[in-house]
Design a protein around this motif. Structure first.
Motif, PDB file in Angstrom:
ATOM      1  N   TRP A  17       1.116  -1.448  -0.452  1.00  0.00           N
ATOM      2  CA  TRP A  17       0.191  -0.229  -0.344  1.00  0.00           C
ATOM      3  C   TRP A  17       1.153   1.466   0.272  1.00  0.00           C
ATOM      4  N   ALA A  18       2.012   1.180   1.401  1.00  0.00           N
ATOM      5  CA  ALA A  18       3.244   2.319   0.826  1.00  0.00           C
ATOM      6  C   ALA A  18       3.264   3.198  -0.327  1.00  0.00           C
ATOM      7  N   VAL A  19       3.854   1.809  -1.197  1.00  0.00           N
ATOM      8  CA  VAL A  19       3.900   1.850  -2.875  1.00  0.00           C
ATOM      9  C   VAL A  19       3.113   2.438  -3.197  1.00  0.00           C
ATOM     10  N   LEU A  20       1.943   2.093  -3.603  1.00  0.00           N
ATOM     11  CA  LEU A  20       0.793   2.535  -4.328  1.00  0.00           C
ATOM     12  C   LEU A  20       0.434   3.995  -3.644  1.00  0.00           C
ATOM     13  N   PHE A  21       0.970   4.189  -2.990  1.00  0.00           N
ATOM     14  CA  PHE A  21      -0.140   6.108  -2.336  1.00  0.00           C
ATOM     15  C   PHE A  21       1.002   6.238  -3.033  1.00  0.00           C
ATOM     16  N   ALA A  22       2.507   5.756  -2.250  1.00  0.00           N
ATOM     17  CA  ALA A  22       3.067   7.403  -3.002  1.00  0.00           C
ATOM     18  C   ALA A  22       3.067   6.984  -4.616  1.00  0.00           C
ATOM     19  N   ARG A  23       2.871   6.228  -5.559  1.00  0.00           N
ATOM     20  CA  ARG A  23       2.456   6.035  -7.023  1.00  0.00           C
ATOM     21  C   ARG A  23       1.768   7.284  -7.714  1.00  0.00           C
ATOM     22  N   GLY A  24       0.709   7.442  -6.244  1.00  0.00           N
ATOM     23  CA  GLY A  24      -0.298   8.306  -6.566  1.00  0.00           C
ATOM     24  C   GLY A  24      -0.479   9.981  -6.183  1.00  0.00           C
ATOM     25  N   GLY A  25       1.349   9.591  -5.695  1.00  0.00           N
ATOM     26  CA  GLY A  25       1.445  11.164  -5.156  1.00  0.00           C
ATOM     27  C   GLY A  25       0.764  11.578  -3.633  1.00  0.00           C
ATOM     28  N   TYR A  26       0.174  10.980  -2.999  1.00  0.00           N
ATOM     29  CA  TYR A  26       0.758  11.194  -1.889  1.00  0.00           C
ATOM     30  C   TYR A  26       1.737  10.944  -0.487  1.00  0.00           C
ATOM     31  N   ARG A  27       2.114  12.046   0.417  1.00  0.00           N
ATOM     32  CA  ARG A  27       2.723  11.410   1.731  1.00  0.00           C
ATOM     33  C   ARG A  27       2.513   9.975   2.308  1.00  0.00           C
ATOM     34  N   VAL A  28       3.080   9.564   2.805  1.00  0.00           N
ATOM     35  CA  VAL A  28       2.863   7.783   3.151  1.00  0.00           C
ATOM     36  C   VAL A  28       3.745   8.330   4.633  1.00  0.00           C
ATOM     37  N   VAL A  29       2.740   7.708   6.016  1.00  0.00           N
ATOM     38  CA  VAL A  29       3.697   7.576   6.830  1.00  0.00           C
ATOM     39  C   VAL A  29       3.109   6.084   7.178  1.00  0.00           C
ATOM     40  N   LEU A  30       3.922   4.659   7.690  1.00  0.00           N
ATOM     41  CA  LEU A  30       3.570   3.494   7.821  1.00  0.00           C
ATOM     42  C   LEU A  30       3.578   4.016   9.206  1.00  0.00           C
ATOM     43  N   TYR A  31       3.405   3.126   9.853  1.00  0.00           N
ATOM     44  CA  TYR A  31       3.779   2.704  11.499  1.00  0.00           C
ATOM     45  C   TYR A  31       3.445   1.412  11.621  1.00  0.00           C
ATOM     46  N   ASP A  32       3.640   0.972  12.478  1.00  0.00           N
ATOM     47  CA  ASP A  32       4.451  -0.542  12.862  1.00  0.00           C
ATOM     48  C   ASP A  32       5.016  -0.583  14.721  1.00  0.00           C
TER      49      ASP A  32
END
Ligand code: NAI
Length: 313
Positions: A17-32
């Protein structure tokens, strides 16, 4: 500055999902909950962005620029703060989903969409008591999501049209193909279809009609070839000279007769399981599982590239 998406859970699906949202032009923050997994996730995200770019599957974006928009946070509150949408990707366990969504409910703004990646838990099972339940929805991807763009959108009975429409629009923007369920349905759409095929495959083997390898041949050299670009309804429409009504007149009685014989579902155990296991482990040995996964993803990638070149009708 571009809008922000939060990913909660940075395992197999969260990374994609991180890859896809970044591809769509969004800023992405991952949490785990596990910090080391986020570090691993960032490496995978970088590699996947470059791999998509090499195959012309990055929607014309620059992989390095996409990567600069992806970051991690060890605090859930800062990960989700100001997010347009958060995509939950924690393991498939209804109690865990309830716990995570309850926590997220206390942290999100009134406009954040709370989207779950769950494969088979209907959203009403873990969102009913939340104060932001009208913004909760399921967006179920197909693995690996960067090569399989279908995503099932399942609103809860209380999800607003605004939240649903926003989710659909975001999914389209990142290059996905959303399919929206009109109501909750156990198994959603994809798995109900998959289970129907699996159950009938099992019956055919268990009842001695054919061997497991024959099922795979029928799919990969027959049905599946057409289904990968026109699906079952367009297939039958093209299979009768006068189209779908003609097809229904010619074949519906036969389909009903055969379908009545399907009978009770079969448990996947016993001698049939042994037979299927022997076949698949011969074709896909367990000690080469990782290599075979890479092979499968490589083929899916080639198919994704090829499908881009299919001309319109
Ligand atoms: P995974 O096990 O690879 O990743 C789950 C991640 O969630 C792990 O990194 C784990 O540390 C993290 N996690 C656990 N508890 C957490 C918490 N409280 N807060 C934040 N992170 C937490 O699982 P996977 O395969 O990525 O599945 C995630 C979801 O996606 C599941 O609901 C699954 O059903 C769904 N899904 C999985 C597909 C698949 O083929 N693996 C396909 C489509 C959907």
């Amino acid at each position: 500055m571009s809008e922000k998406i939060a990913i909660v859970g940075s395992g197999l699906i969260g990374r994609s999902w991180a890859v896809l949202f970044a591809r769509g032009g969004y800023r992405v923050v991952l949490y785990d909950v596990k910090e080391e997994l986020m570090t691993q996730a960032m490496e995978v995200v970088q590699a996947q962005l470059h791999s998509l770019h090499e195959s012309n599957l990055l929607l014309g974006r620059d992989p390095a620029e996409c990567y600069t928009r992806v970051s991690t946070s060890t605090f859930l509150s800062s990960a989700v703060e100001g997010a347009l949408l958060l995509q939950e990707c924690v393991p498939e366990d209804v109690e865990l989903k309830r716990k995570v969504f309850s926590e997220l409910d206390t942290l999100v703004s009134d406009t954040t969409i709370l989207s779950s990646s769950t494969s088979c838990i209907v959203p009403s099972k873990f969102t009913e008591t939340l104060s932001h339940r009208s913004n909760c929805i399921v967006s179920h991807p197909v693995n690996p999501p960067h090569y399989c763009p279908a995503v099932e959108i399942i609103p809860a009975p209380w999800t607003t049209d605004l939240a649903k429409d926003k989710t659909i629009s975001i999914m389209k923007q990142i290059g996905m193909k959303p399919v929206v369920a009109k109501k909750e349905c156990d198994g959603f759409i994809l798995n109900r279809l998959q289970y129907a095929v699996l159950q009938e495959s099992w019956r055919l083997v268990e009842d001695g009609v054919c061997d497991p390898q024959d099922i795979d041949t029928v799919m990969t050299s027959g049905l599946g070839l057409r289904w990968s670009f026109i699906g079952p309804f367009q297939t039958i429409h093209l299979n009768a000279p006068e189209g779908v009504t003609d097809y229904a007149e010619r074949y519906s009685d036969g389909i009903v007769r055969v379908s009545k014989q399907f009978g009770e579902p079969r448990h996947m155990t016993g001698e049939t399981l042994e037979k299927v296991r022997e076949y698949v482990e011969g074709e896909v040995p367990m000690d080469k599982h990782k290599e075979n996964l890479q092979w499968r993803d490589g083929v899916l990638k080639q198919l994704a590239v090829f499908k881009q070149s299919i001309p319109d009708k």
